[in-house]
Design an enzyme around this catalytic site. Sequence first.
Site, mmCIF file in Angstrom:
data_model
loop_
_atom_site.group_PDB
_atom_site.id
_atom_site.type_symbol
_atom_site.label_atom_id
_atom_site.label_comp_id
_atom_site.label_asym_id
_atom_site.label_seq_id
_atom_site.Cartn_x
_atom_site.Cartn_y
_atom_site.Cartn_z
ATOM 1 N N HIS A 103 67.568 50.306 -15.847
ATOM 2 C CA HIS A 103 67.930 49.185 -14.962
ATOM 3 C C HIS A 103 67.991 47.881 -15.737
ATOM 4 O O HIS A 103 67.417 47.747 -16.816
ATOM 5 C CB HIS A 103 66.893 49.043 -13.838
ATOM 6 C CG HIS A 103 65.534 48.616 -14.320
ATOM 7 N ND1 HIS A 103 64.655 49.482 -14.929
ATOM 8 C CD2 HIS A 103 64.909 47.407 -14.292
ATOM 9 C CE1 HIS A 103 63.541 48.834 -15.255
ATOM 10 N NE2 HIS A 103 63.677 47.568 -14.890
ATOM 11 N N ASP B 60 67.004 43.801 -14.669
ATOM 12 C CA ASP B 60 66.092 43.270 -13.662
ATOM 13 C C ASP B 60 66.808 42.440 -12.596
ATOM 14 O O ASP B 60 67.646 41.596 -12.909
ATOM 15 C CB ASP B 60 65.018 42.393 -14.322
ATOM 16 C CG ASP B 60 64.040 43.223 -15.134
ATOM 17 O OD1 ASP B 60 63.858 44.409 -14.827
ATOM 18 O OD2 ASP B 60 63.446 42.658 -16.089
ATOM 19 N N HIS C 199 66.878 48.481 -19.463
ATOM 20 C CA HIS C 199 65.663 49.010 -20.073
ATOM 21 C C HIS C 199 65.073 50.119 -19.210
ATOM 22 O O HIS C 199 65.416 50.270 -18.036
ATOM 23 C CB HIS C 199 64.644 47.900 -20.354
ATOM 24 C CG HIS C 199 64.332 47.028 -19.181
ATOM 25 N ND1 HIS C 199 65.150 45.986 -18.787
ATOM 26 C CD2 HIS C 199 63.299 47.035 -18.311
ATOM 27 C CE1 HIS C 199 64.622 45.397 -17.720
ATOM 28 N NE2 HIS C 199 63.500 46.022 -17.408
ATOM 29 N N ARG D 166 54.889 39.617 -17.467
ATOM 30 C CA ARG D 166 56.325 39.309 -17.644
ATOM 31 C C ARG D 166 56.674 37.927 -17.114
ATOM 32 O O ARG D 166 56.390 37.601 -15.970
ATOM 33 C CB ARG D 166 57.209 40.336 -16.931
ATOM 34 C CG ARG D 166 58.664 40.222 -17.363
ATOM 35 C CD ARG D 166 59.580 41.143 -16.561
ATOM 36 N NE ARG D 166 59.997 40.493 -15.345
ATOM 37 C CZ ARG D 166 60.485 41.144 -14.287
ATOM 38 N NH1 ARG D 166 60.601 42.457 -14.315
ATOM 39 N NH2 ARG D 166 60.870 40.476 -13.228
#
Length: 275
Positions: free
Chosen positions: A98, A100, A252, A266
């Site tokens: 995917h 993000d 990723h 993150r």
Amino acid sequence: MKALQIKKVTHVIGAEISGVSLKEPLRSEARAAIEAALLEHHVLFFRDQDITPEEQVEFARQFGEISTPPFTPKYSKSPDYIVLDQTTPEGEGADNWHSDNTFMAEPPLGSILKAVLLPETGGDTCFANMVAAYEALSEPIRTMLDGLEAEHDITKPLQKAIDAGHSEAKLSEVQAKWPPVQHPAVRTHPVTGKKALFVNGNSTTRLLGLSARENQILLPFLIDHVRSPAFQCRFRWDTNSLAFWDNRSTQHFAVPDYQERRVMHRVTLAGDRPA
Ligand code: OGA
Ligand code: MN
């Protein structure tokens, strides 16, 4: 002062950056070198960066504005960074190729992920260059995709986060606030001008203008196209490693091969409307 060094991970994607500390504001040359390296290599890796969450946020701010995601894991303590805390990662969403938050009208420019606590082994993250993926498609398929738009929907990733117990968000409330959006199936990078395949298995629900049957056949093919190792690299984390990826040109995949606790921080950078 040590000079900044850039070492490629594979020919198509990834570079390890050394000789720079992310603890303090970057000198302007270092900042420019990192930005240029991100555009060239799509994902950058840094090791041995013992920085606080606040320092990670300050590092990110040197490359853009912080994006507050539409939903965040319940462990997050600040709107500026999210805390990923997993022990049973299989099926929780990141173990699916995917990019993000493409369910946003303006999906993130990129993300900066730091390893805080890791299993003894496992928990690597794979990255794929979606420019290379696009360029590997045949000319007739590329031509067809160039004119297509795709729908992206928050439902599947949010439902997975709720089912896994990571989010306390109310599905219907978030859905109402973040209705499905349309993006080009192939996006042109706003800085490099390169075209990248821009559909992904977490959020893309259909190609617009195609029949249901055509979608049933074609969309899984496009989503699966990322799987070739020819477009990828794989990062083996250490505590205090960071990855900084360009979310506009990559996807990723977090390998769900561990059953010990894994904690990551993150920081997400705001992006623009895909064109
Ligand atoms: C993310 C993500 C991968 C990982 O932070 O968006 O997908 O390896 N993480 O934790
Ligand atoms: Mn992700």
